[in-house]
Design an enzyme around this catalytic site. Structure first.
Site, short mmCIF file in Angstrom:
data_model
loop_
_atom_site.label_atom_id
_atom_site.label_comp_id
_atom_site.label_asym_id
_atom_site.label_seq_id
_atom_site.Cartn_x
_atom_site.Cartn_y
_atom_site.Cartn_z
N CYS A 79 -3.31 5.39 -9.00
CA CYS A 79 -3.14 6.19 -7.77
C CYS A 79 -2.12 5.53 -6.85
O CYS A 79 -2.39 4.48 -6.27
CB CYS A 79 -4.50 6.34 -7.08
SG CYS A 79 -4.44 7.05 -5.44
N CYS A 82 -3.15 5.15 -3.18
CA CYS A 82 -4.15 4.09 -3.05
C CYS A 82 -3.48 2.74 -2.82
O CYS A 82 -4.00 1.88 -2.11
CB CYS A 82 -5.02 4.01 -4.30
SG CYS A 82 -6.03 5.47 -4.62
#
Length: 323
Positions: A79, A82
């Site tokens: 991700c 993230c």
């Protein structure tokens, strides 16, 4: 295993009321014990950011949330957002210095937790306070917005749950300090038995266990709170919610119908509705009916807790209709 006392639908149920009072009481006891011992176990800064899995979620998050708000960062290695958000949250955890703990959960390795929190996409950030799950935000939000959200979380945790965070010792990296166990109190076993009975749905057993404590220690606040909860659950057990609400709507002058509906309101987390319904009932009734509504309202005050601002507001409203 779904986290205990967690309401994923966003409904604040009776468990939330219980958790708030238990957490506040525990926090106060912890601070008092630390003061008695001349200070309390400060943790190293590294303890403010932890990796959590399904195996240790209960101890690392749920139990810890009775001492300090736990912010959960759902992330994954693949991700990209993230990779922007996680370092920011870690930096803020250090900067806030014990006002919250950051728990990082890898969704690839912990699919069950992801499902239980209803995470639709990552990064996703939640908080757990006194066992209660609160969605904070999703996506890589701006730092200013994150700070504002954290400030609100900390304020709620302190005002509603009595959680003021944990002490941090910048020089204490390495092994965490050893904290001596506090001897169990004389009623701890009975209180724990009552809680286990509640969790198992044995309401009669829970009521009796709390009464056993109160027979010897009438001022025991935890037993009073637990007894009020157990008796409330006893009253609503077996009721048909639709019929109760139908009766209350069609018969506004029926005091018993309003009392039953108020019990359901509180169990469903609609605290203000429960209090407001009974205050109105007291105001428009007389004699034994009025006294029955007043007594039930006072009982519900005990369940929620005298320190709750909604109780204070309702007490003022009750005084106006009584005098």
């Amino acid at each position: 295993m779904q986290p205990r006392n967690m309401s994923m639908s966003g409904v604040v149920d009776l468990a939330a009321v219980k958790a708030a009072q238990e957490a506040k009481s525990k926090a106060e006891q912890t601070r008092a014990e630390q003061a008695r011992q001349g200070g309390g176990g400060a943790v190293p800064p590294s303890s403010l950011v932890i990796d959590v899995s399904e195996a240790d979620f209960e101890s690392a998050v749920l139990q810890r949330s009775a001492e300090v708000p736990v912010v959960i960062d759902f992330w994954a290695e693949w991700c990209e957002p993230c990779k922007q958000l996680s370092p920011l949250l870690e930096r803020l955890a250090a900067e806030y210095s014990g006002r919250f703990v950051l728990a990082k959960i890898d969704v690839d390795a912990n699919q069950m937790l992801m499902q239980q929190f209803g995470v639709q996409g990552i990064p996703a950030v939640f908080a757990v306070v006194a066992g209660q799950a609160l969605p904070l935000f999703q996506g890589a939000a701006p730092e200013e917005q994150i700070r504002g959200t954290l400030d609100q979380l900390i304020q709620v945790a302190e005002e509603r749950f009595g959680l003021t965070g944990i002490a941090v010792d910048a020089q204490a990296e390495g092994e965490a300090p050893v904290v001596e166990e506090v001897p169990a109190g004389p009623y701890d076993a009975l209180l724990e038995a009552a809680v286990q009975a509640l969790d198992a749905g044995d309401l009669d057993g829970a009521v009796q266990a709390y009464k056993n404590v109160l027979s010897d220690d009438p001022g025991n606040s935890e037993a009073k709170l637990g007894l009020g909860q157990a008796q409330l659950l006893q009253r609503v057990q077996g009721l048909d919610p639709q019929q109760v609400r139908k009766d209350a709507a069609e018969k506004p002058a029926d005091v018993q119908a309003q009392i039953a509906a108020a019990d359901l309101d509180l169990v469903g987390g609609h605290v203000e509705d429960a209090f407001g319904r009974l205050v109105e009932t007291v105001g428009r009734s007389a004699g034994e009916d009025r006294d029955a509504a007043r007594v039930r309202l006072l009982e519900l005050f005990e369940v929620v807790g005298a320190d709750d601002p909604r109780v204070t507001t309702a007490r003022t409203a009750l005084a106006r209709v009584l005098f």
